[in-house]
Design a protein around this motif. Structure first.
Motif, PDB file in Angstrom:
ATOM      1  N   LEU A  24     -14.162 -32.595  56.921  1.00  0.00           N
ATOM      2  CA  LEU A  24     -12.745 -32.306  56.832  1.00  0.00           C
ATOM      3  C   LEU A  24     -12.535 -30.995  56.084  1.00  0.00           C
ATOM      4  N   LEU A  25     -11.722 -30.122  56.630  1.00  0.00           N
ATOM      5  CA  LEU A  25     -11.503 -28.813  56.029  1.00  0.00           C
ATOM      6  C   LEU A  25     -10.858 -28.914  54.661  1.00  0.00           C
ATOM      7  N   THR A  26      -9.870 -29.790  54.530  1.00  0.00           N
ATOM      8  CA  THR A  26      -9.147 -29.912  53.259  1.00  0.00           C
ATOM      9  C   THR A  26      -9.743 -30.961  52.339  1.00  0.00           C
ATOM     10  N   ALA A  27     -10.648 -31.800  52.847  1.00  0.00           N
ATOM     11  CA  ALA A  27     -11.294 -32.869  52.074  1.00  0.00           C
ATOM     12  C   ALA A  27     -10.288 -33.662  51.250  1.00  0.00           C
ATOM     13  N   PRO A  28      -9.223 -34.183  51.851  1.00  0.00           N
ATOM     14  CA  PRO A  28      -8.194 -34.874  51.064  1.00  0.00           C
ATOM     15  C   PRO A  28      -8.686 -36.226  50.553  1.00  0.00           C
ATOM     16  N   PRO A  29      -8.514 -36.517  49.277  1.00  0.00           N
ATOM     17  CA  PRO A  29      -8.878 -37.851  48.768  1.00  0.00           C
ATOM     18  C   PRO A  29      -7.908 -38.889  49.306  1.00  0.00           C
ATOM     19  N   GLY A  30      -8.357 -40.130  49.376  1.00  0.00           N
ATOM     20  CA  GLY A  30      -7.518 -41.201  49.909  1.00  0.00           C
ATOM     21  C   GLY A  30      -8.266 -42.523  49.876  1.00  0.00           C
ATOM     22  N   PRO A  31      -7.741 -43.563  50.513  1.00  0.00           N
ATOM     23  CA  PRO A  31      -8.375 -44.895  50.485  1.00  0.00           C
ATOM     24  C   PRO A  31      -9.530 -44.993  51.477  1.00  0.00           C
ATOM     25  N   TRP A  32     -10.470 -44.082  51.347  1.00  0.00           N
ATOM     26  CA  TRP A  32     -11.565 -44.002  52.320  1.00  0.00           C
ATOM     27  C   TRP A  32     -12.466 -45.233  52.295  1.00  0.00           C
ATOM     28  N   ARG A  33     -12.716 -45.815  51.114  1.00  0.00           N
ATOM     29  CA  ARG A  33     -13.617 -46.970  51.042  1.00  0.00           C
ATOM     30  C   ARG A  33     -13.002 -48.204  51.712  1.00  0.00           C
ATOM     31  N   LEU A  34     -11.719 -48.419  51.470  1.00  0.00           N
ATOM     32  CA  LEU A  34     -11.043 -49.539  52.112  1.00  0.00           C
ATOM     33  C   LEU A  34     -11.018 -49.347  53.627  1.00  0.00           C
ATOM     34  N   PHE A  35     -10.742 -48.146  54.053  1.00  0.00           N
ATOM     35  CA  PHE A  35     -10.740 -47.832  55.482  1.00  0.00           C
ATOM     36  C   PHE A  35     -12.130 -48.054  56.074  1.00  0.00           C
ATOM     37  N   ALA A  36     -13.166 -47.629  55.364  1.00  0.00           N
ATOM     38  CA  ALA A  36     -14.534 -47.802  55.860  1.00  0.00           C
ATOM     39  C   ALA A  36     -14.874 -49.277  56.030  1.00  0.00           C
ATOM     40  N   PHE A  51      -4.028 -45.766  57.894  1.00  0.00           N
ATOM     41  CA  PHE A  51      -4.782 -44.836  57.060  1.00  0.00           C
ATOM     42  C   PHE A  51      -4.193 -43.438  57.151  1.00  0.00           C
ATOM     43  N   LEU A  52      -3.904 -42.979  58.352  1.00  0.00           N
ATOM     44  CA  LEU A  52      -3.324 -41.651  58.522  1.00  0.00           C
ATOM     45  C   LEU A  52      -2.007 -41.521  57.764  1.00  0.00           C
ATOM     46  N   ALA A  53      -1.217 -42.579  57.737  1.00  0.00           N
ATOM     47  CA  ALA A  53       0.081 -42.532  57.061  1.00  0.00           C
ATOM     48  C   ALA A  53      -0.056 -42.208  55.574  1.00  0.00           C
ATOM     49  N   CYS A  54      -1.186 -42.540  54.992  1.00  0.00           N
ATOM     50  CA  CYS A  54      -1.390 -42.250  53.569  1.00  0.00           C
ATOM     51  C   CYS A  54      -1.363 -40.744  53.275  1.00  0.00           C
ATOM     52  N   PHE A  55      -1.537 -39.932  54.309  1.00  0.00           N
ATOM     53  CA  PHE A  55      -1.601 -38.481  54.125  1.00  0.00           C
ATOM     54  C   PHE A  55      -0.325 -37.778  54.596  1.00  0.00           C
ATOM     55  N   PHE A  56       0.668 -38.550  55.017  1.00  0.00           N
ATOM     56  CA  PHE A  56       1.927 -37.951  55.451  1.00  0.00           C
ATOM     57  C   PHE A  56       2.670 -37.363  54.248  1.00  0.00           C
ATOM     58  N   PRO A  57       3.364 -36.256  54.433  1.00  0.00           N
ATOM     59  CA  PRO A  57       4.117 -35.662  53.321  1.00  0.00           C
ATOM     60  C   PRO A  57       5.096 -36.625  52.661  1.00  0.00           C
ATOM     61  N   ARG A  58       5.737 -37.489  53.430  1.00  0.00           N
ATOM     62  CA  ARG A  58       6.743 -38.385  52.833  1.00  0.00           C
ATOM     63  C   ARG A  58       6.119 -39.435  51.929  1.00  0.00           C
ATOM     64  N   TYR A  59       4.797 -39.605  52.020  1.00  0.00           N
ATOM     65  CA  TYR A  59       4.106 -40.542  51.144  1.00  0.00           C
ATOM     66  C   TYR A  59       3.230 -39.822  50.123  1.00  0.00           C
ATOM     67  N   GLY A  60       3.532 -38.561  49.864  1.00  0.00           N
ATOM     68  CA  GLY A  60       2.810 -37.816  48.845  1.00  0.00           C
ATOM     69  C   GLY A  60       1.674 -36.960  49.350  1.00  0.00           C
ATOM     70  N   GLY A  61       1.450 -36.932  50.649  1.00  0.00           N
ATOM     71  CA  GLY A  61       0.405 -36.089  51.225  1.00  0.00           C
ATOM     72  C   GLY A  61       0.945 -34.711  51.558  1.00  0.00           C
ATOM     73  N   SER A  62       0.335 -34.079  52.538  1.00  0.00           N
ATOM     74  CA  SER A  62       0.754 -32.730  52.921  1.00  0.00           C
ATOM     75  C   SER A  62       0.570 -32.558  54.421  1.00  0.00           C
ATOM     76  N   VAL A  63       1.214 -31.549  54.974  1.00  0.00           N
ATOM     77  CA  VAL A  63       1.090 -31.260  56.398  1.00  0.00           C
ATOM     78  C   VAL A  63      -0.360 -30.951  56.756  1.00  0.00           C
ATOM     79  N   THR A  64      -1.002 -30.118  55.953  1.00  0.00           N
ATOM     80  CA  THR A  64      -2.391 -29.743  56.262  1.00  0.00           C
ATOM     81  C   THR A  64      -3.327 -30.940  56.181  1.00  0.00           C
ATOM     82  N   ALA A  65      -3.122 -31.810  55.183  1.00  0.00           N
ATOM     83  CA  ALA A  65      -3.980 -32.992  55.060  1.00  0.00           C
ATOM     84  C   ALA A  65      -3.762 -33.935  56.241  1.00  0.00           C
ATOM     85  N   ALA A  66      -2.504 -34.139  56.642  1.00  0.00           N
ATOM     86  CA  ALA A  66      -2.219 -35.041  57.764  1.00  0.00           C
ATOM     87  C   ALA A  66      -2.860 -34.524  59.041  1.00  0.00           C
TER      88      ALA A  66
END
Length: 317
Positions: free
Chosen positions: A147-159, A175-190
């Motif tokens: 991943l270019l941005t290497a965003p942290p997230g609930p990767w272990r639970l997803f795995a 899982f993808l929703a965790c990276f949406f801007p409205r939930y504290g993520g960013s456009v680039t991370a999503a």
């Protein structure tokens, strides 16, 4: 399952053409759970259908005490799963409106998920329900390589969910929703996560749609030429590839995947591919979902506008 023909009205019910589910929803609204038990019991091992039915039934049962009565009177894997689904839905609704009961409802939801995973450890659905709450806590596991941005997230639970079902549709969307801007993520991370997950999926998988989902989620009407983004070669080719590889297999699904088809139809129309969009709308039949249309205005109006662009009939005024 082939969708029925469009007969002049949209059908917004999330059960779509799963007639068993539609009938069970009527029972749930009447306070009866036995048909829910049977409808979910027949999905054991069919994880996509189990996720779909349990999620729709939870939306019908969340405002009543049906699952609590069910769990008391006839405990089992289906009752435990539905308690988890309903408890998580209540917690998410509370969090979204900043209800002061949110923390207590989250504790109940986590306990419900734990119970369901204990009752049936091989079922990914309770874990997906738990994953739905991950956006509330900003879990920050390190991202894998690629991943270019290497965003942290609930990767272990997803795995863990993927260890039970590698291509679980709802798990990927949660899982993808965790990276949406409205939930504290960013456009680039999503976009980064959507591309990473979509590229991993088989060519005929609906998960290939994830970049188009992220594109809608990150839509900003204030940006110059915002509505022309779908015409860019990368997004147009993504939509056309999905149309070619995934759409032909939809007829074999146990229920019409209305939401996925809606995202594809929207992308095709926005990209100027009306002929391809027409085929997608035909696969949808009369069934409709509020997303992605509601992002751009009234969903019924936006859907009708898109259908007209393809020369298809719309409901009479």
């Amino acid at each position: 399952m082939a969708a029925g023909l469009f007969e002049g009205q949209y059908v917004w019910h999330p059960a779509a053409d799963d007639r068993v589910l539609a009938s069970v929803c009527v029972d749930v609204r009447a306070g009866r759970y036995l048909s829910s038990r049977d409808a979910l019991a027949e999905t054991r091992g069919a994880f996509a259908l189990r996720a779909h039915r349990s999620l729709v039934l939870a939306s019908e049962a969340a405002d009543s005490d049906l699952v609590e009565r069910w769990l008391t009177e006839e405990p089992g894997p289906e009752a435990a799963l539905m308690w988890a689904r309903v408890a998580v839905l209540r917690a998410l609704r509370a969090a979204d409106v900043r209800d002061p009961r949110t923390e207590a409802l989250e504790r109940i939801a986590l306990a419900a998920c734990e119970r369901a995973t204990t009752v049936d450890p091989a079922d990914p659905t309770p874990w997906v329900a738990k994953l739905a709450m991950a956006r509330l806590h900003r879990l920050r596991d390190q991202a894998p390589r690629g991943l270019l941005t290497a965003p942290p997230g609930p990767w272990r639970l997803f795995a863990h969910v993927l260890s039970l079902d590698p291509w679980h549709r709802e798990a990927h969307h949660r899982f993808l929703a965790c990276f949406f801007p409205r939930y504290g993520g960013s456009v680039t991370a999503a976009w980064d996560v959507a591309a990473f997950l979509g590229q991993r999926a088989p060519a005929d998988s609906p998960l290939r749609l994830l970049p188009l989902v992220a594109l809608v989620e990150c839509y900003d009407p204030t940006q110059l030429l915002a509505d022309r983004v779908w015409e860019q070669p990368q997004w147009r080719s993504t939509a056309l590839e999905i149309h070619q590889s995934w759409l032909p297999v939809v007829a074999g699904y146990p229920f019409t995947p209305v939401l996925d088809l809606a995202y594809l139809a929207h992308a095709m129309v926005m990209a100027g591919c009306e002929a391809q969009a027409r085929a997608v709308f035909t696969a949808m039949g009369p069934y409709a979902s509020r997303m992605p249309w509601s992002v751009f205005g009234d969903p019924a109006e936006q859907l009708s506008r898109a259908r007209r662009a393809c020369g298809l009939p719309v409901p009479a005024a």
